[in-house]
Design a protein around this motif. Structure first.
Motif, PDB file in Angstrom:
ATOM      1  N   ARG A   1       0.816  -1.210   0.000  1.00  0.00           N
ATOM      2  CA  ARG A   1       0.000   0.000   0.000  1.00  0.00           C
ATOM      3  C   ARG A   1       0.856   1.269   0.000  1.00  0.00           C
ATOM      4  O   ARG A   1       0.570   2.223  -0.724  1.00  0.00           O
ATOM      5  CB  ARG A   1      -0.946   0.004   1.213  1.00  0.00           C
ATOM      6  N   VAL A   2       1.907   1.290   0.819  1.00  0.00           N
ATOM      7  CA  VAL A   2       2.745   2.492   0.884  1.00  0.00           C
ATOM      8  C   VAL A   2       3.434   2.748  -0.457  1.00  0.00           C
ATOM      9  O   VAL A   2       3.432   3.879  -0.972  1.00  0.00           O
ATOM     10  CB  VAL A   2       3.786   2.367   2.012  1.00  0.00           C
ATOM     11  N   LEU A   3       4.032   1.719  -1.047  1.00  0.00           N
ATOM     12  CA  LEU A   3       4.734   1.891  -2.319  1.00  0.00           C
ATOM     13  C   LEU A   3       3.775   2.252  -3.446  1.00  0.00           C
ATOM     14  O   LEU A   3       4.082   3.116  -4.284  1.00  0.00           O
ATOM     15  CB  LEU A   3       5.505   0.612  -2.667  1.00  0.00           C
ATOM     16  N   THR A   4       2.601   1.618  -3.476  1.00  0.00           N
ATOM     17  CA  THR A   4       1.628   1.907  -4.530  1.00  0.00           C
ATOM     18  C   THR A   4       1.078   3.317  -4.379  1.00  0.00           C
ATOM     19  O   THR A   4       0.896   4.035  -5.374  1.00  0.00           O
ATOM     20  CB  THR A   4       0.477   0.885  -4.489  1.00  0.00           C
ATOM     21  N   ALA A   5       0.804   3.730  -3.132  1.00  0.00           N
ATOM     22  CA  ALA A   5       0.296   5.088  -2.904  1.00  0.00           C
ATOM     23  C   ALA A   5       1.321   6.123  -3.348  1.00  0.00           C
ATOM     24  O   ALA A   5       0.965   7.145  -3.963  1.00  0.00           O
ATOM     25  CB  ALA A   5      -0.042   5.277  -1.424  1.00  0.00           C
ATOM     26  N   TYR A   6       2.600   5.853  -3.066  1.00  0.00           N
ATOM     27  CA  TYR A   6       3.608   6.831  -3.482  1.00  0.00           C
ATOM     28  C   TYR A   6       3.733   6.869  -5.005  1.00  0.00           C
ATOM     29  O   TYR A   6       3.864   7.946  -5.600  1.00  0.00           O
ATOM     30  CB  TYR A   6       4.969   6.546  -2.860  1.00  0.00           C
ATOM     31  N   ALA A   7       3.704   5.700  -5.652  1.00  0.00           N
ATOM     32  CA  ALA A   7       3.783   5.664  -7.118  1.00  0.00           C
ATOM     33  C   ALA A   7       2.606   6.413  -7.732  1.00  0.00           C
ATOM     34  O   ALA A   7       2.741   7.070  -8.774  1.00  0.00           O
ATOM     35  CB  ALA A   7       3.803   4.218  -7.609  1.00  0.00           C
ATOM     36  N   PHE A   8       1.451   6.335  -7.076  1.00  0.00           N
ATOM     37  CA  PHE A   8       0.263   7.034  -7.559  1.00  0.00           C
ATOM     38  C   PHE A   8       0.410   8.535  -7.331  1.00  0.00           C
ATOM     39  O   PHE A   8      -0.017   9.344  -8.150  1.00  0.00           O
ATOM     40  CB  PHE A   8      -0.979   6.509  -6.826  1.00  0.00           C
ATOM     41  N   ARG A   9       1.006   8.915  -6.207  1.00  0.00           N
ATOM     42  CA  ARG A   9       1.222  10.340  -5.896  1.00  0.00           C
ATOM     43  C   ARG A   9       2.224  10.964  -6.858  1.00  0.00           C
ATOM     44  O   ARG A   9       2.041  12.094  -7.321  1.00  0.00           O
ATOM     45  CB  ARG A   9       1.745  10.493  -4.466  1.00  0.00           C
ATOM     46  N   ASN A  10       3.303  10.248  -7.169  1.00  0.00           N
ATOM     47  CA  ASN A  10       4.396  10.818  -7.943  1.00  0.00           C
ATOM     48  C   ASN A  10       4.722   9.909  -9.131  1.00  0.00           C
ATOM     49  O   ASN A  10       5.703   9.159  -9.095  1.00  0.00           O
ATOM     50  CB  ASN A  10       5.628  10.990  -7.046  1.00  0.00           C
ATOM     51  N   PRO A  11       3.898   9.949 -10.183  1.00  0.00           N
ATOM     52  CA  PRO A  11       4.143   9.054 -11.327  1.00  0.00           C
ATOM     53  C   PRO A  11       5.462   9.326 -12.032  1.00  0.00           C
ATOM     54  O   PRO A  11       5.968   8.463 -12.750  1.00  0.00           O
ATOM     55  CB  PRO A  11       2.944   9.326 -12.249  1.00  0.00           C
ATOM     56  N   THR A  12       6.033  10.527 -11.851  1.00  0.00           N
ATOM     57  CA  THR A  12       7.335  10.817 -12.466  1.00  0.00           C
ATOM     58  C   THR A  12       8.400   9.864 -11.936  1.00  0.00           C
ATOM     59  O   THR A  12       9.261   9.380 -12.676  1.00  0.00           O
ATOM     60  CB  THR A  12       7.754  12.268 -12.176  1.00  0.00           C
ATOM     61  N   ILE A  13       8.357   9.592 -10.637  1.00  0.00           N
ATOM     62  CA  ILE A  13       9.267   8.615 -10.037  1.00  0.00           C
ATOM     63  C   ILE A  13       8.658   7.230 -10.115  1.00  0.00           C
ATOM     64  O   ILE A  13       9.318   6.271 -10.514  1.00  0.00           O
ATOM     65  CB  ILE A  13       9.558   8.996  -8.568  1.00  0.00           C
ATOM     66  N   GLY A  14       7.376   7.137  -9.731  1.00  0.00           N
ATOM     67  CA  GLY A  14       6.722   5.824  -9.740  1.00  0.00           C
ATOM     68  C   GLY A  14       7.342   4.914  -8.698  1.00  0.00           C
ATOM     69  O   GLY A  14       7.194   5.119  -7.506  1.00  0.00           O
ATOM     70  N   TYR A  15       8.069   3.931  -9.172  1.00  0.00           N
ATOM     71  CA  TYR A  15       8.735   2.998  -8.271  1.00  0.00           C
ATOM     72  C   TYR A  15      10.119   2.706  -8.814  1.00  0.00           C
ATOM     73  O   TYR A  15      10.324   2.549 -10.022  1.00  0.00           O
ATOM     74  CB  TYR A  15       7.935   1.697  -8.149  1.00  0.00           C
TER      75      TYR A  15
END
Length: 726
Positions: free
Chosen positions: A575-589
Motif C-alpha cells: 500500500r505504501v509503495l503503490t500510494a507513493y507511485a500514484f502520488r508521484n508518477p514521475t518517479i513511480g517505483y
C-alpha cells in the motif's frame, strides 16, 4: 572612489608619497593630517577656503611606470580607510599580473581598461532604486546579443568586469552571464577575444588561487580550462555562476521543480538595481537553503530574516543568530554551528507578544505554543513590523484543530510512550505480539498497520533480549533527560547534544517519532490529514508498470524478518509503495525503495512511513529514485572526488579496479541497509534523517579508510568487492 584615469604632470607638488610600488603611488595631500610645516599649513588653508566643488580629496592613488614621466590618477579618497581599501585591491589583484607585460605602454593600457571596467560596474549597481530594467542593463543586453549573436529569447542575468587569462597575458573585458551561456568579450591592446560556453558543457567551477593572482574563477569544460580574475566582487560572481550551472543541469534532467521554484513572490520593497531574473535566482537560492536547513515542505517560501538573540533555558544564556519567517514557520539558526536550531510551526503558535517594555532586554518578543513552550527572542530590528507580519501569517493559518507536539493524545510522542516504557517487556519478547488489532482507516476490507511492525512482530536479532533491553532502557533514559531539558516535539531545541544522542543510536521506541521530526515529514503529515488514506483508495485496483515492479519486489524486502513473512507486513508495504507511485508518477517505483520502505514500516505506521518516503524521495535525496538515478550518480561523483582528496593513494587503486562506482551506488540508494548488519545500518539511517546525505558520504569514506590496507593489496575487482562485502 575610483577615477577615470586622468593625466597628472606634477605628481609630487603639494603631495606626500606614503606608499609606493613599481606601478602605483599612494599619496596624502600636504596639510592633511599631522605635521606638514609651513607649506602644509598654506595648502591646508587653500583647501579650506575653496568651495566644495573645487576641493581636492586628501588621498589619491597614481599609476606610473618606471621609465615614464606621466602619472595617471586612478583613485581618490576622503579618508585613509577608503584609500587603503583601494590600494589593497590593486596590490592583491594587479601587482603580480602587471609584472608579466613586456611593454610599459601595454601596462598602462591594461590598467586604464581595468579601472574603466570597475567604474562601469560600480555605476551599474548605483542606478536609482525601483527601476526594473534601467538603460545601462538594456544597453549591456543589446551589446551581448550583437557581440555573441544571441537570439532575443536569451536573457542576460548579469555582467561583470574581469580579466580572462589567455596564455600568460590577461585580457581585460566583460563577462556576460545569461540563462544558458557564459560569454566573455575583450578588445584590448589591438586584440579581440570572444568566448561562448554553454552551462551544460561546464564540468566544474572552482574559486581558487594561483601564483599570478590570489583569487580567480576556474571554469572547466570537457575540452579546456578557462581562468577569470580581477573581479570587483568575486564571491557574488561565483555564486551566480554556480546557480546558473545548477539550473542548467536540472533542466537537462527535466526537473519540474525548477519551474515551480521560479514562481516566487515579488519583493514588497524595491531592491538594489539588478535584473529581475537575477533577483529571482537569488530568492530561489535563499529558499532552497531555508527549506534544506530546516527540512521544510518544498512549497514553503521564505518571507524574510533578521538578526536576533534567543534565550536558551537549557544553558541560561542568550544565543546570537538569525530568525527566519515564512508563510507557515518561524525558524532560528545560531551563528555558532550546532549551538541551536529551532523550528516553530505557526499552526502550533498560540500567542505572539512584545514583552514588557520595562524588560532589560532590547526589543524582546515572546512566542508561546500549544505545547506550553515559550520562546524569548530579543535584539530584533523592526520588531513592530515583524510582529505584524507574523500576525498576518497567523490569520491565514487554517483554524482547524491541530495536534500539539506533546501533551495531547494522538501526538507523535504518544505512540512511543505506548510502545515502550521502562517497565514494559521488550518489543521482541513473546508476550507482546498481535493482541492489538490494527485500525482500519482505508476500507472496511483491507487491514492496515496502525503501528510499527516491530512492535507487532518483534525482531529476529540474535542478540540476547536482556542485554538489548538494558541498552534500549539506557538510551531511553538519556532521551527522556534530553526532552526534559530541551523540549519534545517539533519545537524542541536542536543542539550539538541532540546530534550526539542521535549518533549513539535512537532507541527503538522513539525511532519513528524522531525520524518524522528530523526529516520534516511530520510537518507534511500534520498539514495533510487523510491524504494517505485517500491515495490508498484511489490507487487500489489500478495497474501500471510501477505496480508490476512493486509486486515483483515485495517478497525481496527483508525476507528474513518475521514482519515480512506475514501478509499484514507485505500488504502494508504494497500500500505504501503503490500510494507513493500514484502520488508521484514521475518517479513511480524504483528498486531500493522497497528496502528502505520496509525498514520505515518497522518503526512507523503506514501513514508515517508514507510521509517519510515522500521526504526521502522528494527533499532529502532528490532524483535518487527514478529510472536514471541521476541524484545518486551526482553524489557518487562527489564521493569519488572526496576519495581523491581524503584518500589519494586508495583512490588511484580503486579507479584502476573500477570498484567505486559499483559499490557506492548500492550504498547510497539503500542507505547501507542492504550491505551492513541491520543493527548498524539503522543507526546510519538515524544519523541520515538528522544530518542528511553528508552522513552517507562520511560513512562511505570511513569504510574505505578502515579497509585501506586490504584494498591496496587486492588484485582485481572481485577481490575488492569481497573485502568490502564483509
Amino acid at each position: 572612489m575610483w577615477l577615470s584615469p586622468e593625466e597628472v604632470l606634477l605628481a609630487n607638488a603639494l603631495w606626500i608619497t606614503e606608499r609606493a610600488n613599481p606601478f602605483f603611488l599612494l599619496q596624502r595631500r600636504r596639510g592633511h593630517g599631522k605635521g606638514g610645516g609651513l607649506t602644509g599649513l598654506l595648502v591646508g588653508t587653500l583647501d579650506v577656503v575653496l568651495d566644495s566643488s573645487a576641493r581636492v580629496a586628501p588621498y589619491r592613488i597614481l599609476h606610473q611606470t618606471q621609465d615614464s614621466q606621466i602619472y595617471w590618477a586612478v583613485a581618490c579618497g576622503s579618508n585613509r580607510q577608503e584609500i587603503t581599501s583601494h590600494w589593497e585591491w590593486l596590490e592583491n589583484n594587479l601587482l603580480q599580473t602587471l609584472a608579466i607585460f613586456d611593454s610599459e605602454e601595454d601596462i598602462t593600457t591594461f590598467v586604464k581598461g581595468k579601472i574603466h571596467g570597475i567604474i562601469a560596474e560600480e555605476n551599474k549597481n548605483r542606478q536609482p532604486q525601483g527601476e526594473e530594467d534601467p538603460g545601462k542593463f538594456k544597453e549591456a543586453e543589446l551589446k551581448m546579443r550583437k557581440q555573441f549573436g544571441m537570439p532575443e529569447v536569451e536573457k542576460l542575468v548579469n555582467y561583470y568586469s574581469c580579466s580572462y587569462w589567455k596564455g600568460r597575458v590577461p585580457r581585460q573585458g566583460w563577462l556576460y552571464l545569461t540563462v544558458n551561456h557564459l560569454c566573455f568579450y575583450s578588445f584590448l591592446l589591438g586584440k579581440e577575444v570572444t568566448l561562448i560556453v554553454q552551462w551544460v558543457d561546464i564540468t566544474q567551477l572552482e574559486k581558487n588561487a594561483t601564483l599570478l593572482f590570489p583569487e580567480c574563477i576556474k571554469v572547466s569544460t570537457r575540452d579546456s580550462e578557462l581562468y577569470f580574475s580581477m573581479f570587483v566582487s568575486i564571491n557574488e560572481t561565483f555564486k551566480l555562476m554556480e546557480q546558473l550551472a545548477n539550473i542548467a543541469m536540472r533542466q537537462l534532467f527535466d526537473n519540474k521543480s525548477f519551474t515551480d521554484d521560479m514562481l516566487l513572490p515579488k519583493p514588497s520593497k524595491p531592491l538594489k538595481n539588478i535584473s529581475a531574473l537575477k533577483r529571482d535566482l537569488d530568492a530561489r537560492a535563499k529558499n532552497e537553503w531555508y527549506r534544506a536547513t530546516f527540512r521544510l515542505p518544498k512549497d514553503e517560501r521564505l518571507d524574510g530574516h533578521t538578526d536576533c538573540t534567543l534565550w536558551t533555558p537549557f544553558n541560561k544564556i542568550h544565543i546570537l543568530g538569525q530568525m527566519f519567517v515564512s508563510n507557515n514557520y518561524i525558524c532560528f539558526a545560531s551563528k555558532a554551528e550546532e549551538a541551536c536550531h529551532l523550528i516553530i510551526p505557526l499552526r502550533e503558535v498560540t500567542i505572539v507578544e512584545k514583552a514588557d517594555s520595562s524588560s532589560i532586554l532590547p526589543s524582546p518578543l515572546s512566542i508561546s505554543t500549544r505545547s506550553k513552550m515559550t520562546f524569548l527572542f530579543a535584539n530584533l530590528k523592526d520588531r513592530d513590523f515583524l510582529v505584524q507580519r507574523i500576525s498576518d501569517f497567523l490569520q491565514r493559518t487554517p483554524s482547524k484543530q491541530t495536534c500539539s507536539d506533546i501533551g495531547q493524545k494522538k501526538s507523535i510522542g504518544d505512540h512511543a510512550s505506548e510502545e515502550m516504557s521502562p517497565n514494559s517487556p521488550p518489543a521482541d519478547s513473546p508476550a507482546s505480539p498481535l493482541n492489538n488489532q490494527p485500525v482500519n482507516f482505508c476500507t472496511d476490507e483491507v487491514p492496515t498497520a496502525s503501528q510499527g511492525l516491530l512492535k507487532l512482530f518483534g525482531t529476529n536479532s540474535e542478540e540476547s533480549s536482556g542485554i538489548k533491553w538494558a541498552k534500549e532502557t539506557m538510551k531511553e533514559e538519556s532521551w527522556n533527560i534530553h526532552f526534559f531539558e530541551y523540549g519534545r516535539g517539533m519545537c524542541m531545541y536542536r543542539t550539538a547534544k541532540t546530534r550526539e544522542l542521535v549518533q549513539k543510536g535512537i532507541p527503538e521506541s522513539l525511532r519513528g517519532e524522531l525520524w518524522l521530526l528530523f526529516s520534516g515529514a511530520w510537518n507534511e503529515m500534520a498539514t495533510h490529514p487523510g491524504y494517505y488514506s485517500d491515495l490508498v483508495k484511489q490507487s487500489m485496483g489500478k495497474y501500471s508498470l510501477a505496480t508490476e515492479e512493486i509486486e515483483r519486489d515485495l517478497h525481496r524486502s527483508m525476507p528474513e524478518h518475521p514482519a515480512f513473512q506475514n501478509e499484514l507486513g507485505i500488504a502494508a508495504l504494497r500500500r505504501v509503495l503503490t500510494a507513493y507511485a500514484f502520488r508521484n508518477p514521475t518517479i513511480g517505483y524504483c528498486q531500493a525503495m522497497n528496502i528502505v520502505t520496509s525498514v520505515l514500516l518497522l518503526y512507523c505506521n503506514e501513514e508515517e512511513a508514507f510521509w517519510l518516503l515522500v521526504a526521502l524521495c522528494e527533499r532529502m535525496l532528490p532524483d535518487y529514485y527514478n529510472t536514471r538515478v541521476v541524484g545518486a550518480l551526482v553524489d557518487q561523483g562527489i564521493f569519488e572526488e572526496l576519495t581523491r582528496d581524503c584518500l589519494p593513494q586508495l583512490s588511484e587503486k580503486m579507479q584502476d579496479l573500477g570498484v567505486i562506482s559499483s559499490i557506492s551506488l548500492s550504498w547510497f540508494l539503500t542507505l547501507f541497509l542492504s550491505v551492513m548488519p541491520f543493527e548498524s545500518a539503522v543507526v546510519v539511517v538515524d544519523c541520515f534523517f538528522y544530518e542528511g546525505i553528508k552522513v552517507i558520504l562520511q560513512v562511505s569514506l570511513a569504510i574505505l579508510d578502515a579497509n585501506m590496507d586490504k584494498l591496496l593489496n587486492c588484485c582485481d575487482e572481485g577481490e575488492a568487492m569481497t573485502v568490502l562485502g564483509r
